[in-house]
Design a protein around this motif. Structure first.
Motif, PDB file in Angstrom:
ATOM      1  N   ALA A   1      62.639 138.403  61.949  1.00 41.47           N
ATOM      2  CA  ALA A   1      63.990 137.860  61.860  1.00 41.47           C
ATOM      3  C   ALA A   1      65.041 138.874  62.285  1.00 41.47           C
ATOM      4  CB  ALA A   1      64.262 137.379  60.437  1.00 41.47           C
TER       5      ALA A   1
ATOM      6  N   ARG B   1      56.425 137.368  67.436  1.00 36.79           N
ATOM      7  CA  ARG B   1      56.973 137.101  66.105  1.00 36.79           C
ATOM      8  C   ARG B   1      55.887 136.658  65.137  1.00 36.79           C
ATOM      9  NH1 ARG B   1      62.277 135.582  65.076  1.00 36.79           N
ATOM     10  NH2 ARG B   1      61.562 133.662  64.041  1.00 36.79           N
TER      11      ARG B   1
ATOM     12  N   ASP C   1      64.797 137.733  66.774  1.00 35.31           N
ATOM     13  CA  ASP C   1      65.357 136.394  66.640  1.00 35.31           C
ATOM     14  C   ASP C   1      65.874 135.947  68.015  1.00 35.31           C
ATOM     15  OD1 ASP C   1      66.692 134.081  66.069  1.00 35.31           O
ATOM     16  OD2 ASP C   1      67.920 134.915  64.453  1.00 35.31           O
TER      17      ASP C   1
END
Length: 403
Positions: A370, A361, A374
């Motif tokens: 996102a 990420r 996530d």
């Protein structure tokens, strides 16, 4: 058996298909046959008692039978010769009733069915343990976030629980199908050379039923000398199971690489002390499963290739099948035993799984991180994992018996 075969199989399965076990199974068949024939009045009761009393494996030179069988091209002939000699020592009048009115393939096929029943029971027990271990992992880690990977590359976030459920599903299906195939395929073979049991005084069908009951095998209603479909269906199901175990072994191997480090097989006693680097682990179970998955397809192919048999006891085809059958089960049990032993103690590094997600990420644009990576996506995966666990906890169903 070579040293290499021993590494990839189990002592229990090697024992099931040992020379002594085969001779013992053939003698069990001959004893049950004589008793059943006497019960129906086909042979004298005194003859049956003498035959059954001589059917003890410790009375025979198994090594000599093997040597004689290799020279003569038959595993049945030396056993029957030795049995008649043993019976004649106590009751010469009973000798003509040894193996009365049946063929050698009846003897060998039924003996192999008896041994295969033991072998399948070993496989099934370890397969059940492997499935249950995976279902427990799926429940425990239902919402443990980990990277989902496609073509070895990260694609999104899933949960380790859902991955475990996906590993368990084909094994649970294999368990059910193997039970069904064994239920249909573990049958007594009885028909004589022509398949008619013409010397049984019109009681051939009753004899087959009694013999099947005595041996705990299924009565197929006919001789299946060249009808190998239901028998070989057991082998095909074993091949599918080994392939699924190989898939699981490969995933464990990849997830256990040092640079990923998300799972690790438990250390075995006597292993590890010789390893010079602390970060090294030995994925032995994965190795055995992968080796079996590379060997089993050739065994299954050989069994299928042997199906076009020119009449019962076909020269070449039947003998090839007999030689390949134990090798398939040796590989199958080695694979499932290895993973059944490793999975309950599998080390799952949830922190490493999360750090692998976070590291990925950190190198992505905020929107991409996102949307696809996530960690909260593991909650949805967890719901799916628990639903699969519930569905897979039902026992195998044998109700689709078509006979």
């Amino acid at each position: 058996m070579s040293l290499f075969e021993g590494v990839l199989s189990t002592p229990e399965m090697l024992s099931v298909f040992s020379e002594r076990s085969l001779v013992d199974a053939m003698l069990r068949f001959e004893a049950a046959l004589a008793r059943s024939q006497a019960r129906l009045g086909i042979i004298p009761e005194s003859a049956a008692q003498s035959i059954a009393g001589s059917c003890k494996v410790e009375l025979f030179d198994v090594a000599k039978m093997v040597r004689d069988g290799a020279r003569g091209g038959s595993v049945a002939a030396p056993l029957l010769h030795g049995l008649k000699e043993a019976v004649g020592l106590f009751n010469a009048d009973a000798m003509p009733f040894v193996h009365f009115g049946i063929g050698d393939q009846d003897l060998v096929d039924t003996a192999m069915a008896l041994l295969t029943r033991e072998a399948v029971a070993l496989v099934e027990a370890d397969l059940a343990q492997a499935v249950q271990a995976l279902l427990r992992l799926a429940e425990r880690h239902a919402e443990t976030p980990m990277l989902a990977r496609t073509s070895t590359q990260p694609t999104s976030v899933t949960s380790f629980g859902l991955v475990c459920a996906a590993w368990a599903a084909p094994l649970a299906r294999s368990r059910g199908r193997l039970a069904q195939a064994a239920h249909r395929g573990l049958q007594v073979q009885l028909g004589g050379a022509g398949g008619t049991l013409d010397r049984m005084q019109g009681q051939g069908a009753a004899l087959r039923r009694q013999l099947a009951d005595a041996l705990g095998l299924r009565d197929p209603g006919v001789a299946w000398h060249t009808q190998r479909d239901e028998w070989l269906a057991i082998g095909c199901e074993l091949g599918l199971m080994v392939g699924s175990l190989g898939m699981l072994g490969k995933d464990l191997l990849l997830l256990g690489q040092h640079e990923i480090g998300e799972v690790a097989e438990p250390a075995e006693s006597g292993r590890g002390e010789r390893l010079p680097l602390a970060h090294r682990s030995e994925p032995r179970a994965s190795m055995v499963a992968l080796a079996a998955a590379q060997r089993a397809p050739q065994r299954v192919a050989a069994l299928l290739a042997a199906m076009p048999q020119a009449h019962p006891g076909a020269l070449g085809g039947w003998q090839a099948e007999l030689a390949e059958w134990p090798q398939l089960l040796l590989s199958a049990h080695g694979s499932v035993r290895a993973l059944a032993g490793a999975l309950p103690g599998l080390h799952v590094d949830a922190a490493r799984m999360r750090s692998n997600i976070d590291r990925l990420r950190s190198g992505l644009p905020r929107g991409a991180a996102a949307e696809g990576f996530d960690p909260a996506l593991a909650e949805t995966a967890g719901v799916l994992a628990l639903a699969q666990v519930l569905a897979l906890q039902s026992p195998p169903d044998l109700s689709d018996d078509t006979r």
